[in-house]
Design an enzyme around this catalytic site. Structure first.
Site, PDB file in Angstrom:
ATOM      1  N   TYR A   1       0.750  -1.350  -0.127  1.00 40.26           N
ATOM      2  CA  TYR A   1      -0.052  -0.303   0.025  1.00 40.26           C
ATOM      3  C   TYR A   1       0.909   1.169   0.041  1.00 40.26           C
ATOM      4  O   TYR A   1       2.005   1.232   0.475  1.00 40.26           O
ATOM      5  CB  TYR A   1      -1.037   0.173   1.170  1.00 40.26           C
ATOM      6  CG  TYR A   1      -0.147   0.289   2.626  1.00 40.26           C
ATOM      7  CD1 TYR A   1       0.282  -0.676   3.070  1.00 40.26           C
ATOM      8  CD2 TYR A   1      -0.276   1.776   2.913  1.00 40.26           C
ATOM      9  CE1 TYR A   1       0.828  -0.282   4.472  1.00 40.26           C
ATOM     10  CE2 TYR A   1       0.474   2.203   4.303  1.00 40.26           C
ATOM     11  CZ  TYR A   1       0.983   1.096   4.825  1.00 40.26           C
ATOM     12  OH  TYR A   1       1.506   1.381   6.123  1.00 40.26           O
ATOM     13  N   CYS A   2       0.297   2.297  -0.328  1.00 38.08           N
ATOM     14  CA  CYS A   2       0.945   3.486  -0.390  1.00 38.08           C
ATOM     15  C   CYS A   2       0.068   4.637   0.118  1.00 38.08           C
ATOM     16  O   CYS A   2      -0.191   4.739   1.409  1.00 38.08           O
ATOM     17  CB  CYS A   2       1.880   3.904  -1.427  1.00 38.08           C
ATOM     18  SG  CYS A   2       1.025   3.826  -3.017  1.00 38.08           S
ATOM     19  N   ARG A   3       0.129   5.735  -0.563  1.00 35.96           N
ATOM     20  CA  ARG A   3      -0.640   6.899   0.064  1.00 35.96           C
ATOM     21  C   ARG A   3      -2.313   7.043  -0.278  1.00 35.96           C
ATOM     22  O   ARG A   3      -2.875   7.596   0.664  1.00 35.96           O
ATOM     23  CB  ARG A   3      -0.150   8.306  -0.785  1.00 35.96           C
ATOM     24  CG  ARG A   3       1.105   8.322  -0.243  1.00 35.96           C
ATOM     25  CD  ARG A   3       1.797   9.516  -1.170  1.00 35.96           C
ATOM     26  NE  ARG A   3       3.208   9.787  -0.901  1.00 35.96           N
ATOM     27  CZ  ARG A   3       4.320   9.854  -1.636  1.00 35.96           C
ATOM     28  NH1 ARG A   3       3.890  10.068  -2.785  1.00 35.96           N
ATOM     29  NH2 ARG A   3       5.560  10.156  -1.330  1.00 35.96           N
TER      30      ARG A   3
END
Lengths: 222, 222
Positions: A177-179
């Site tokens: 996952y990221c932002r």
DNA sequence: CAATTATTCAAGAGATCTATTGAATTAATG
DNA sequence: CATTAATTCAATAGATCTCTTGAATAATTG
């Protein structure tokens, strides 16, 4: 007694909030702030604006109550003033995606693999983490990871992913996952891992969405 | 491959939508459109704008995909392009209410009785209607009523309420509604009915909210 | 206390937004 | 087919927004 200027005054106030959101850079700043607290110059760097300009944009956001700030040392840290702001941003994104052809085109061009990388819903991820079935991978820069991340997530920025492949248990599925929904880091990470034969999926949404659903967030003390 | 101008371009598109919302009159137009389809001059009348001006605002809304229009005879009817637009407006209102002190003051001043008139949730109203326990009262103007209303609702505009009091079954509770959370008509109606000793409550939200929850809407053919 | 760092303030040029006005379309009517 | 009605188009002046620049403020460091 009923509707003098009341209605109009009220709508003018609502419009102030929309006006604060009506600039691409300010939306970009808000998205970064959705990750957690940030100093002015961190925001300036990441947005590509000058510091003075960043400061001015932030003050516009502050005047409409979308962000609040706090002084520490000689830095000033900004953050979203509440979850409802994240929700508003999500709503805005949703409408734009659904009704603006230009957005479709942009997203198609850059995230064309999107559908092929079925995301895993947050609630489902939580279960699997509890059962020890998956490795949660945070591909954001270390500063952002430090400011807040999913419980048990390990942090390998995209650039370092190839070097640190052995940090991952090859028998376990990786969830990256990221932002947020439009952050390309997680897409790239999943693509890269799959090339290497690692089972990998993407989290549906990023840290702000996770937080908004009320799931726990860990943060490292610097 | 990852994030060239993509992010910025995308946020600029989102900003276009917000910009369309950044004017009080446009928000007012959208709220009326949330009630159902309207012609340009109906919108001009209700908003107090000139027709030319109204038309231009509507075209801005159309260019960002927030509304769509249809020609019939030599009138042009506009409507919201989807439920998600209503949701966005709701989100905007929520944030403005929660974070702008000015809004609080306005709302307090004009709707000070708000809390004393506990609203009934939509789902609960539906049940009671089915059980024949309540009279549903639509206090909007007849044109708006004709365009769409709650199933079984009777229409008595606020101004006529006193004259037509006998149209109401005094043994039944009355639930009044109008355009939405900030429409004062329903508040006034409930206040008036209570003065007359009629048990009366307000629906939580108005027609758009009702529709958004997926409940049925009736409309009279002219 | 002087120098440095992080942020904010202030002023100005150029672009964009808004309301107004009057003319141009387009469809209906007699 | 000329007239009327509803809407849109086009042009303009005045206001507002955005970015840049350079100085001002405030906290920290040597």
């Amino acid at each position: 007694m009923s509707t003098g200027h009341f209605k109009h005054d009220l709508f003018s106030q609502f419009a102030r909030v929309a006006k604060a959101l009506s600039n691409g850079y300010r939306l970009e700043l808000l998205e970064f702030l959705a990750q957690g607290e940030r100093s002015v110059d961190a925001l300036a760097q990441v947005s590509g604006l000058t510091v003075a300009n960043t400061s001015q944009h932030l003050q516009q956001l502050r005047q409409t109550g979308l962000v609040i700030n706090r002084k520490a040392g000689h830095k000033v840290y900004y953050r979203l003033s509440g979850m409802d702001v994240s929700a508003l941003l999500g709503s805005l994104r949703e409408v734009a995606e659904r009704h603006l052809a230009d957005v479709d085109r942009l997203v198609d061009d850059y995230l064309k693999v999107k559908d092929s990388l079925e995301p895993i819903p947050a609630a489902q991820l939580l279960e699997r983490v509890r059962d020890g079935l998956v490795t949660v991978l945070d591909v954001r820069p270390p500063e952002e990871y430090a400011a807040g991340h999913l419980p048990g997530a390990i942090n390998i920025p995209l650039a370092e992913l190839e070097k640190q492949l052995d940090a991952l248990d090859p028998s376990q599925e990786v969830v990256a996952y990221c932002r947020g929904p439009h952050c390309v880091l997680a897409f790239d990470a999943v693509a890269k891992l799959r090339e290497r034969g690692v089972k990998a999926r993407r989290l549906d949404g990023g840290l702000p969405e996770w937080r908004m659903e009320g799931f726990p967030v860990e943060s490292s003390s610097t």
